[in-house]
Write a protein that holds these residues in place. Structure first.
Motif, PDB file in Angstrom:
ATOM      1  N   ALA A   5       0.849  -1.189   0.000  1.00 50.48           N
ATOM      2  CA  ALA A   5       0.000   0.000   0.000  1.00 50.48           C
ATOM      3  C   ALA A   5       0.879   1.231   0.000  1.00 50.48           C
ATOM      4  O   ALA A   5       1.883   1.285   0.697  1.00 50.48           O
ATOM      5  CB  ALA A   5      -0.914   0.009   1.225  1.00 50.48           C
ATOM      6  N   LEU A   6       0.515   2.221  -0.787  1.00 51.14           N
ATOM      7  CA  LEU A   6       1.243   3.483  -0.830  1.00 51.14           C
ATOM      8  C   LEU A   6       0.673   4.407   0.232  1.00 51.14           C
ATOM      9  O   LEU A   6      -0.532   4.631   0.301  1.00 51.14           O
ATOM     10  CB  LEU A   6       1.103   4.119  -2.216  1.00 51.14           C
ATOM     11  CG  LEU A   6       1.689   3.301  -3.376  1.00 51.14           C
ATOM     12  CD1 LEU A   6       1.276   3.907  -4.701  1.00 51.14           C
ATOM     13  CD2 LEU A   6       3.195   3.247  -3.270  1.00 51.14           C
ATOM     14  N   ALA A   7       1.554   4.970   1.063  1.00 54.27           N
ATOM     15  CA  ALA A   7       1.090   5.815   2.162  1.00 54.27           C
ATOM     16  C   ALA A   7       0.525   7.128   1.639  1.00 54.27           C
ATOM     17  O   ALA A   7       0.968   7.662   0.641  1.00 54.27           O
ATOM     18  CB  ALA A   7       2.249   6.097   3.108  1.00 54.27           C
ATOM     19  N   ALA A   8      -0.467   7.668   2.326  1.00 52.28           N
ATOM     20  CA  ALA A   8      -1.064   8.946   1.965  1.00 52.28           C
ATOM     21  C   ALA A   8      -0.970   9.892   3.157  1.00 52.28           C
ATOM     22  O   ALA A   8      -1.149   9.487   4.297  1.00 52.28           O
ATOM     23  CB  ALA A   8      -2.523   8.749   1.569  1.00 52.28           C
ATOM     24  N   HIS A   9      -0.671  11.157   2.881  1.00 45.69           N
ATOM     25  CA  HIS A   9      -0.539  12.149   3.937  1.00 45.69           C
ATOM     26  C   HIS A   9      -1.807  12.986   4.042  1.00 45.69           C
ATOM     27  O   HIS A   9      -2.610  13.049   3.118  1.00 45.69           O
ATOM     28  CB  HIS A   9       0.662  13.058   3.645  1.00 45.69           C
ATOM     29  CG  HIS A   9       1.966  12.416   4.021  1.00 45.69           C
ATOM     30  ND1 HIS A   9       2.972  13.083   4.635  1.00 45.69           N
ATOM     31  CD2 HIS A   9       2.399  11.134   3.884  1.00 45.69           C
ATOM     32  CE1 HIS A   9       3.996  12.272   4.849  1.00 45.69           C
ATOM     33  NE2 HIS A   9       3.667  11.087   4.385  1.00 45.69           N
ATOM     34  N   PRO A  10      -2.017  13.679   5.173  1.00 49.89           N
ATOM     35  CA  PRO A  10      -3.236  14.460   5.357  1.00 49.89           C
ATOM     36  C   PRO A  10      -3.396  15.535   4.287  1.00 49.89           C
ATOM     37  O   PRO A  10      -2.431  16.057   3.741  1.00 49.89           O
ATOM     38  CB  PRO A  10      -3.023  15.101   6.738  1.00 49.89           C
ATOM     39  CG  PRO A  10      -2.028  14.223   7.413  1.00 49.89           C
ATOM     40  CD  PRO A  10      -1.139  13.710   6.345  1.00 49.89           C
ATOM     41  N   LEU A  11      -4.632  15.843   3.971  1.00 49.27           N
ATOM     42  CA  LEU A  11      -4.977  16.838   2.968  1.00 49.27           C
ATOM     43  C   LEU A  11      -4.748  18.234   3.505  1.00 49.27           C
ATOM     44  O   LEU A  11      -5.108  18.564   4.623  1.00 49.27           O
ATOM     45  CB  LEU A  11      -6.450  16.673   2.569  1.00 49.27           C
ATOM     46  CG  LEU A  11      -6.986  17.619   1.496  1.00 49.27           C
ATOM     47  CD1 LEU A  11      -6.295  17.339   0.175  1.00 49.27           C
ATOM     48  CD2 LEU A  11      -8.490  17.449   1.349  1.00 49.27           C
ATOM     49  N   THR A  12      -4.103  19.069   2.691  1.00 54.13           N
ATOM     50  CA  THR A  12      -3.907  20.471   3.028  1.00 54.13           C
ATOM     51  C   THR A  12      -5.089  21.269   2.492  1.00 54.13           C
ATOM     52  O   THR A  12      -5.606  20.982   1.415  1.00 54.13           O
ATOM     53  CB  THR A  12      -2.603  20.994   2.396  1.00 54.13           C
ATOM     54  OG1 THR A  12      -1.523  20.203   2.878  1.00 54.13           O
ATOM     55  CG2 THR A  12      -2.367  22.448   2.757  1.00 54.13           C
ATOM     56  N   ALA A  13      -5.508  22.280   3.217  1.00 55.24           N
ATOM     57  CA  ALA A  13      -6.648  23.085   2.790  1.00 55.24           C
ATOM     58  C   ALA A  13      -6.367  23.724   1.443  1.00 55.24           C
ATOM     59  O   ALA A  13      -5.269  24.157   1.146  1.00 55.24           O
ATOM     60  CB  ALA A  13      -6.938  24.161   3.836  1.00 55.24           C
ATOM     61  N   GLY A  14      -7.413  23.804   0.617  1.00 53.43           N
ATOM     62  CA  GLY A  14      -7.287  24.434  -0.690  1.00 53.43           C
ATOM     63  C   GLY A  14      -6.801  23.454  -1.735  1.00 53.43           C
ATOM     64  O   GLY A  14      -6.261  22.405  -1.428  1.00 53.43           O
ATOM     65  N   ASP A  15      -7.000  23.790  -2.996  1.00 48.18           N
ATOM     66  CA  ASP A  15      -6.603  22.887  -4.057  1.00 48.18           C
ATOM     67  C   ASP A  15      -5.581  23.536  -4.996  1.00 48.18           C
ATOM     68  O   ASP A  15      -5.405  23.125  -6.131  1.00 48.18           O
ATOM     69  CB  ASP A  15      -7.833  22.420  -4.853  1.00 48.18           C
ATOM     70  CG  ASP A  15      -8.575  23.577  -5.504  1.00 48.18           C
ATOM     71  OD1 ASP A  15      -8.165  24.735  -5.300  1.00 48.18           O
ATOM     72  OD2 ASP A  15      -9.543  23.307  -6.221  1.00 48.18           O
ATOM     73  N   ASP A  16      -4.915  24.568  -4.530  1.00 46.88           N
ATOM     74  CA  ASP A  16      -3.889  25.216  -5.338  1.00 46.88           C
ATOM     75  C   ASP A  16      -2.727  24.246  -5.541  1.00 46.88           C
ATOM     76  O   ASP A  16      -2.242  23.640  -4.597  1.00 46.88           O
ATOM     77  CB  ASP A  16      -3.418  26.493  -4.632  1.00 46.88           C
ATOM     78  CG  ASP A  16      -2.339  27.205  -5.416  1.00 46.88           C
ATOM     79  OD1 ASP A  16      -2.248  26.944  -6.631  1.00 46.88           O
ATOM     80  OD2 ASP A  16      -1.610  28.007  -4.819  1.00 46.88           O
ATOM     81  N   ARG A  17      -2.303  24.105  -6.793  1.00 45.39           N
ATOM     82  CA  ARG A  17      -1.255  23.142  -7.094  1.00 45.39           C
ATOM     83  C   ARG A  17       0.146  23.762  -7.118  1.00 45.39           C
ATOM     84  O   ARG A  17       1.110  23.111  -7.511  1.00 45.39           O
ATOM     85  CB  ARG A  17      -1.537  22.481  -8.437  1.00 45.39           C
ATOM     86  CG  ARG A  17      -1.989  21.052  -8.314  1.00 45.39           C
ATOM     87  CD  ARG A  17      -3.452  20.915  -8.019  1.00 45.39           C
ATOM     88  NE  ARG A  17      -4.255  20.964  -9.228  1.00 45.39           N
ATOM     89  CZ  ARG A  17      -5.573  21.090  -9.227  1.00 45.39           C
ATOM     90  NH1 ARG A  17      -6.230  21.197  -8.087  1.00 45.39           N
ATOM     91  NH2 ARG A  17      -6.249  21.120 -10.349  1.00 45.39           N
ATOM     92  N   ALA A  18       0.288  25.015  -6.722  1.00 46.50           N
ATOM     93  CA  ALA A  18       1.598  25.654  -6.746  1.00 46.50           C
ATOM     94  C   ALA A  18       2.589  24.939  -5.844  1.00 46.50           C
ATOM     95  O   ALA A  18       3.771  24.782  -6.180  1.00 46.50           O
ATOM     96  CB  ALA A  18       1.472  27.121  -6.331  1.00 46.50           C
ATOM     97  N   ASP A  19       2.111  24.485  -4.670  1.00 48.23           N
ATOM     98  CA  ASP A  19       3.009  23.787  -3.759  1.00 48.23           C
ATOM     99  C   ASP A  19       3.434  22.431  -4.324  1.00 48.23           C
ATOM    100  O   ASP A  19       4.564  21.988  -4.133  1.00 48.23           O
ATOM    101  CB  ASP A  19       2.368  23.633  -2.377  1.00 48.23           C
ATOM    102  CG  ASP A  19       0.951  23.080  -2.436  1.00 48.23           C
ATOM    103  OD1 ASP A  19       0.418  22.905  -3.549  1.00 48.23           O
ATOM    104  OD2 ASP A  19       0.376  22.821  -1.357  1.00 48.23           O
ATOM    105  N   ILE A  20       2.521  21.785  -5.044  1.00 48.83           N
ATOM    106  CA  ILE A  20       2.878  20.505  -5.671  1.00 48.83           C
ATOM    107  C   ILE A  20       3.890  20.742  -6.783  1.00 48.83           C
ATOM    108  O   ILE A  20       4.867  20.000  -6.925  1.00 48.83           O
ATOM    109  CB  ILE A  20       1.618  19.799  -6.219  1.00 48.83           C
ATOM    110  CG1 ILE A  20       0.655  19.455  -5.079  1.00 48.83           C
ATOM    111  CG2 ILE A  20       2.019  18.530  -6.978  1.00 48.83           C
ATOM    112  CD1 ILE A  20      -0.634  18.827  -5.541  1.00 48.83           C
ATOM    113  N   LYS A  21       3.671  21.812  -7.568  1.00 47.47           N
ATOM    114  CA  LYS A  21       4.603  22.139  -8.647  1.00 47.47           C
ATOM    115  C   LYS A  21       5.990  22.420  -8.086  1.00 47.47           C
ATOM    116  O   LYS A  21       7.016  22.033  -8.671  1.00 47.47           O
ATOM    117  CB  LYS A  21       4.091  23.336  -9.437  1.00 47.47           C
ATOM    118  CG  LYS A  21       4.835  23.593 -10.734  1.00 47.47           C
ATOM    119  CD  LYS A  21       4.138  24.639 -11.570  1.00 47.47           C
ATOM    120  CE  LYS A  21       4.845  24.807 -12.911  1.00 47.47           C
ATOM    121  NZ  LYS A  21       4.157  25.808 -13.770  1.00 47.47           N
TER     122      LYS A  21
END
Length: 450
Positions: A5-21
């Motif tokens: 199983a691949l671990a998942a971390h808690p969801l951060t508020a908002g759906d802005d993808r700048a932090d992912i980028k």
């Protein structure tokens, strides 16, 4: 089969993808190194699930096996995955499996790492099936997919996709609504089985009074196709479904956009069959089944000559199938044809194969692809089917009946050939590099989660 199983971390508020980028850029080197390591190693089969607590679940198909290679034909070692300059494309990774399919798959895995690194959960749950037999016709994938725990997980999915690098040299993207099926097999002619010709290699002078298993195979092959080798002449062969008006319209539209001279250059050809115009050549590509000789092996093939009459000869064949054709029917027709024509002694050894796949353009999986490409400023073109093959039938057929297809930005070429490559840093603003491909998978997952 390994299960994890691949671990998942808690969801951060908002759906802005700048932090992912930002995570994608930060993790660029480690992601590229992961791909380099993968190209250089032998892998194992995997069934994996990622439960992110999302309302939707998507299936993921990986294949990681590759074709054989001769290092002498490459400009850099095929398992070292070197990054080199390739004008005018930019920096590319050269290696066996770079684009087919480890590069796109590594970009997808990098997307998951970036989402997790940004402290977020993936927007969909994932069920992954990975195999190492795709290049030989996936003979055992039904056993994997039909295991109770795998089948139960896949039944929760809204569709299945395979990471790919869909952009051509102009940055154009086509969305395939299916793939051709395939049969991989060997035809073996031997003196032992035939009862004529030698049971061991003998001196070629004896051809004056001894039959040749090699010529026997050649004559058998000649009955399978027309004189020019382009039309299938197997007796009672399954009939393909003609192109629909909608499919012809797709081909007409794509043919006006894609560059014919560039395609010829890429494939190193000067003419299409029968010197067909570009659009008609594409119609033939999409509508016609094929019987192709991958290789002929028999007798002495080393330097110089060796005057023998070989006792055995083998033809390696692949047969592509289009909708309304079944692999089992095509194989049966081939065997019956050979027997009827006096070649029943020739062994027909099917090593793998499967039926074609079809996906609706209105399925959520395909619509999410079109929407994601649109976010990147690309009006993707619909295409009836991939002329290549993959075992999507285990997802699109009974009992799952899921939509299945390919997705991913980026570009690479040379699958199965020397100097196979995948773009890491693109010099063409129309083509995404590795990080852009990673972000295309991020955006696709979010689009699928809507």
């Amino acid at each position: 089969m390994a299960v994890f199983a691949l671990a998942a971390h808690p969801l951060t508020a908002g759906d802005d993808r700048a932090d992912i980028k930002a995570e994608v850029a930060k993790r660029h080197d480690e992601a590229v190194k992961r791909l380099q390591d993968w190209i250089g190693q032998v892998s194992i089969g995997v069934f994996a699930t990622l439960d992110a607590g999302a309302p939707k679940t998507i299936g993921l198909y990986f294949m990681y096996d590759v074709k054989q290679f001769d290092p002498a034909e490459w400009t850099s070692p095929p398992t070292e995955a070197r990054i080199v300059d390739k004008p005018p494309l930019g920096k590319v990774m050269v290696g066996r499996g770079a684009v087919n399919q480890k590069g796109p798959e590594a970009a997808f895995l990098a997307a998951l790492h970036a989402i997790r690194g940004a402290g977020k959960k993936t927007p969909v749950n994932l069920v992954m099936v990975a195999e190492g037999e795709e290049e030989i016709g996936s003979p055992h994938i039904p056993q994997l997919v039909r295991r109770p725990e795998v089948l139960a997980a896949l039944k929760k999915c809204d569709g299945v996709f395979m990471p790919s690098a869909t952009q051509d040299l102009d940055g154009i993207v086509t969305v395939n609504l299916g793939s051709k099926g395939v049969i991989e097999l060997e035809l073996v002619s031997s003196g032992e089985k035939w009862g004529r010709g030698p049971a061991k290699d003998i001196h070629s002078s004896l051809k004056a009074m001894v039959d040749s298993p090699a010529w026997h195979l050649v004559k058998a092959l000649n009955t399978l196709v027309s004189e020019d080798g382009n039309e299938i002449k197997i007796d009672d062969y399954p009939k393909p479904l003609p192109l629909s008006a909608e499919e012809k319209a797709m081909i007409e539209k794509v043919s006006k956009v894609r560059n014919e001279s560039q395609a010829k250059k890429q494939f190193a050809v000067q003419h299409w069959i029968n010197d067909l115009p570009w659009e008609q050549a594409n119609e033939r590509l999409e509508s016609q089944p094929t019987v192709n000789i991958e290789g002929l092996v028999g007798g002495y093939t080393g330097p110089g000559g060796k005057t023998i009459l070989p006792h055995r000869a083998v033809a390696k064949i692949d047969m592509r199938l289009v909708p309304d054709m079944k692999a089992a029917d095509a194989l049966a027709a081939l065997k019956a044809h050979l027997a009827k024509r006096g070649f029943g002694d020739i062994e027909v050894n099917m090593t793998g194969g499967y039926d074609p796949t079809v996906a609706s353009k209105d399925s959520a999986l395909i619509q999410a692809q079109l929407a994601t490409y649109k976010e990147f400023g690309i009006d993707a073109l619909l295409w009836p089917r991939n002329a290549g093959s993959y075992p999507g039938y285990v997802f699109t057929g009974e009992p799952l009946k899921l939509a299945a297809g390919h997705f991913g930005l980026g570009h690479g070429s040379g699958a199965h050939a020397p100097d196979e490559y995948y773009i890491i840093e693109s010099a063409n603003p129309k083509i995404q590099g590795f990080d852009g491909a990673v972000m295309s998978f991020v955006e696709y997952l979010y689009e699928l989660g809507k």
